[in-house]
Design an enzyme around this catalytic site. Structure first.
Site, PDB file in Angstrom:
ATOM      1  N   HIS A 188       0.957  -4.912  12.051  1.00 54.83           N
ATOM      2  CA  HIS A 188       0.036  -4.881  10.902  1.00 54.83           C
ATOM      3  C   HIS A 188      -1.172  -5.789  11.128  1.00 54.83           C
ATOM      4  O   HIS A 188      -2.320  -5.368  10.937  1.00 54.83           O
ATOM      5  CB  HIS A 188       0.833  -5.310   9.662  1.00 54.83           C
ATOM      6  CG  HIS A 188       0.136  -5.150   8.359  1.00 54.83           C
ATOM      7  ND1 HIS A 188      -0.657  -6.142   7.815  1.00 54.83           N
ATOM      8  CD2 HIS A 188       0.134  -4.124   7.465  1.00 54.83           C
ATOM      9  CE1 HIS A 188      -1.106  -5.736   6.644  1.00 54.83           C
ATOM     10  NE2 HIS A 188      -0.649  -4.513   6.407  1.00 54.83           N
ATOM     11  N   ASN A 212      -0.742  -1.151  -3.102  1.00 54.20           N
ATOM     12  CA  ASN A 212      -0.458   0.261  -2.804  1.00 54.20           C
ATOM     13  C   ASN A 212       0.519   0.876  -3.797  1.00 54.20           C
ATOM     14  O   ASN A 212       1.359   1.699  -3.429  1.00 54.20           O
ATOM     15  CB  ASN A 212       0.118   0.388  -1.383  1.00 54.20           C
ATOM     16  CG  ASN A 212      -0.814  -0.164  -0.329  1.00 54.20           C
ATOM     17  OD1 ASN A 212      -2.034  -0.093  -0.478  1.00 54.20           O
ATOM     18  ND2 ASN A 212      -0.254  -0.732   0.705  1.00 54.20           N
ATOM     19  N   SER A 240      -4.318  -2.370   2.783  1.00 49.45           N
ATOM     20  CA  SER A 240      -4.347  -3.323   3.905  1.00 49.45           C
ATOM     21  C   SER A 240      -5.390  -2.944   4.947  1.00 49.45           C
ATOM     22  O   SER A 240      -5.910  -3.811   5.646  1.00 49.45           O
ATOM     23  CB  SER A 240      -2.987  -3.356   4.614  1.00 49.45           C
ATOM     24  OG  SER A 240      -2.055  -4.105   3.894  1.00 49.45           O
ATOM     25  N   ASP A 242      -1.767 -12.832   8.119  1.00 47.52           N
ATOM     26  CA  ASP A 242      -1.065 -11.560   8.304  1.00 47.52           C
ATOM     27  C   ASP A 242       0.166 -11.778   9.187  1.00 47.52           C
ATOM     28  O   ASP A 242       0.737 -12.875   9.185  1.00 47.52           O
ATOM     29  CB  ASP A 242      -2.046 -10.539   8.919  1.00 47.52           C
ATOM     30  CG  ASP A 242      -1.755  -9.112   8.485  1.00 47.52           C
ATOM     31  OD1 ASP A 242      -0.708  -8.589   8.859  1.00 47.52           O
ATOM     32  OD2 ASP A 242      -2.588  -8.535   7.761  1.00 47.52           O
TER      33      ASP A 242
END
Ligand code: CA
Ligand code: CA
Length: 304
Positions: free
Chosen positions: A90, A187, A255, A35
């Site tokens: 994130h 998404n 996520s 990430d």
């Protein structure tokens, strides 16, 4: 733990408290977070950050001979250094869902109250990264597992790009080493059976592709789905978790759903230390609870 707060549907959740009657996780299990990095000093995460047992900090030597100097807490593959801190937020948010310290009278509890979170940074401050960076991060975890570090799963809340043979090979090597690869479905409100979303769509048996659900149970409006290519749904709307600099925030996305699944892999491994990746995956998919919004939109048709 959905008690109907914020007008949610009672028990539209993953039954985490029931699982915690069995186990709250173990630091002997490692979950890689591929990430934007992790704020390893966040007070709700610091105790659960992996520490490389083979590496002496700050001596300028690659003590464990894995090709990375002083990689005490993982690696930053975006700027090629040993400080995988999070300039975006994130990765720290994802990490908190998997394993923010529990029962510490602070902030949030992760799916695992204790676990070892391995920061594998390849996304920069702007949230973007390269396929070569992702491959290097995946390969780093594979090499550690081959060396005997108990990496249960990696969480992959990222996507984009076209099919890559090199990336597919890296994930296949990950599978061969016994590591689950948990991926966000995407998404785009798209059908992954007809429009491939990578890495979630690679045809490799260790991948779990995760859709996002909201507090009412339906598939989130933005979530990808796929009757064969998306495997399970998990909470992914207004998820409250850790963010850098001792902060917290609510994020939405597949996520945020994937790390619930990666976290459950950690719990299962803590309770069943001999289980293989295939057994963990079968347990996760086999225990999914069918919900109407996922009928025909994921093979389990169900919620984590
Ligand atoms: Ca090293
Ligand atoms: Ca060293």
């Amino acid at each position: 733990h959905n008690t109907g707060q914020s007008c949610g549907l009672v028990d539209a959740d993953s039954d985490a408290p029931e699982a915690w009657d069995r186990t709250t996780g173990s630091r002997s299990g490692v979950i890689g977070v591929i990430d934007s990095g992790i704020d390893v000093a966040h007070p709700d995460l610091a105790a659960n950050i992996w520490r490389n047992p083979g590496e002496i900090a700050g001596n300028g030597v690659d003590d464990d001979a894995n090709g990375y100097v002083d990689d005490v807490n993982g690696w930053d593959f975006s700027s090629n250094d040993n400080t995988p801190n999070d300039g975006n937020g994130h990765g720290t948010h994802v990490a908190g869902t998997i394993g923010a310290v529990g029962n510490d009278a602070r902030g949030v509890a992760g799916v695992n109250w204790q676990v070892s979170l391995l920061p594998l940074k390849f996304l920069g401050t702007d949230g973007s990264g390269t396929t070569s960076g992702a491959i290097a991060a995946i390969n780093y975890a594979t090499a550690l597992r081959t060396r005997g570090v108990n990496i249960v799963a990696t969480n992959n809340s990222w996507g984009g790009g076209s099919f890559s043979t090199a990336l597919q090979t890296a994930i296949q090597n990950h599978a061969n080493a016994g590591i689950l690869f948990v991926a966000a479905a995407g998404n785009d409100a798209a059908n992954n059976d007809t429009t491939a979303s990578y890495p979630a769509n690679y045809p490799i048996a260790n991948i779990i592709s995760v859709a996002a659900l909201d507090r009412y149970d339906p598939l989130a409006s933005f979530s990808n789905f796929g009757a064969t290519k998306v495997h399970v749904g998990a909470p992914g709307v207004a998820i409250f978790s850790t963010t850098p600099n001792n902060a917290y925030a609510s994020y939405s996305g597949t996520s945020m759903a994937a790390p619930h699944v990666a976290g459950v892999a950690g719990l299962l491994a803590a309770a069943n230390s001999q289980a293989t990746a295939a057994e963990l995956r079968a347990a996760i998919l086999g225990s999914a609870v069918p919900i109407a919004s996922l009928a025909g939109k994921a093979p389990t048709g169900g919620r984590l």
